[in-house]
Design an enzyme around this catalytic site. Sequence first.
Site, mmCIF file in Angstrom:
data_model
loop_
_atom_site.group_PDB
_atom_site.id
_atom_site.type_symbol
_atom_site.label_atom_id
_atom_site.label_comp_id
_atom_site.label_asym_id
_atom_site.label_seq_id
_atom_site.Cartn_x
_atom_site.Cartn_y
_atom_site.Cartn_z
ATOM 1 N N SER A 147 2.783 6.732 -0.019
ATOM 2 C CA SER A 147 2.834 5.976 -1.136
ATOM 3 C C SER A 147 1.824 6.154 -2.027
ATOM 4 O O SER A 147 0.524 6.662 -1.789
ATOM 5 C CB SER A 147 2.641 4.518 -0.723
ATOM 6 N N LYS A 193 -0.580 3.050 4.259
ATOM 7 C CA LYS A 193 0.144 4.242 3.877
ATOM 8 C C LYS A 193 -1.158 5.212 3.652
ATOM 9 O O LYS A 193 -1.007 6.509 3.776
ATOM 10 C CB LYS A 193 0.591 4.055 2.277
ATOM 11 N N TYR A 212 -0.233 -2.655 2.779
ATOM 12 C CA TYR A 212 0.809 -1.493 2.566
ATOM 13 C C TYR A 212 -0.310 -0.486 2.023
ATOM 14 O O TYR A 212 -0.011 0.794 2.726
ATOM 15 C CB TYR A 212 1.615 -2.083 1.522
#
Length: 259
Positions: A151, A168, A164
Amino acid sequence: MNAPVRLPATGRRVLVSGASRGLGRAVAQAFAANGDRVAVHYGSREDEARLTLDSLAGTGHVLVGGDLSDPAGAAAIAARAADGLGGLDVLINNAAVNVPHPLAETPYEQWAELWQRHVSVNLLATANLSHLAARRMIDAASGGRIVNIGSRGAFRGEPDHPAYGATKAAVHALGQSLAVSLAPYGIGVASVAPGFFDTERVAHRLSGAEGDAIRAQSPFGRVASAEEIAAAVLWLASPMAEWASGAVLDLNGASHLRT
């Protein structure tokens, strides 16, 4: 030093995790259209995964359900995929959790639970599936490819989704470590780092009040399609992409430039 291994251009056996919809579905469709056979993994959305399976070109595809957050579940998923396809040549680590949890607004108990959940699915499941697939590739002396879906948030930060962004970033680092350790076996490992892209999960945001601001993040004035991201994944898994092993490919429409 092991002899060079040449991956076929088509007819490969591909496991795509989290392929019930969105990017996972687009990736599965891209490989199937390329002439590869795909194991479509799902966690809980069996009906949607069957729609993915039914949409794939060609034959020989299989459906594989299971909980990736459990190491035993990951092992069972890899085994069923390999059995159904007759082996594994390509692994796409796409399954991920992304639940908002801004620190100032999230109670501690929920914060801790969501961090555990993100780490279990986004990082540990990626590591476990990578081990399970790579060991099969090594034992078969067939070479292979692993492509991780990372990401843009790993680089620019995710204030409302910190777990998150952190997981990532860890996935990118994992991919680079594995790229070095697995190259002698003819296994290339790379990651993509998408920015915002259009799927059914975020359609309400793009059509709502924040849609214009999201599109304005890129100087192109739009977001990516899932098919654009899938095309890059397909290339990174191709025979021609061996020299991209270890790379983290930015796919964000110049919305975030790394230095």
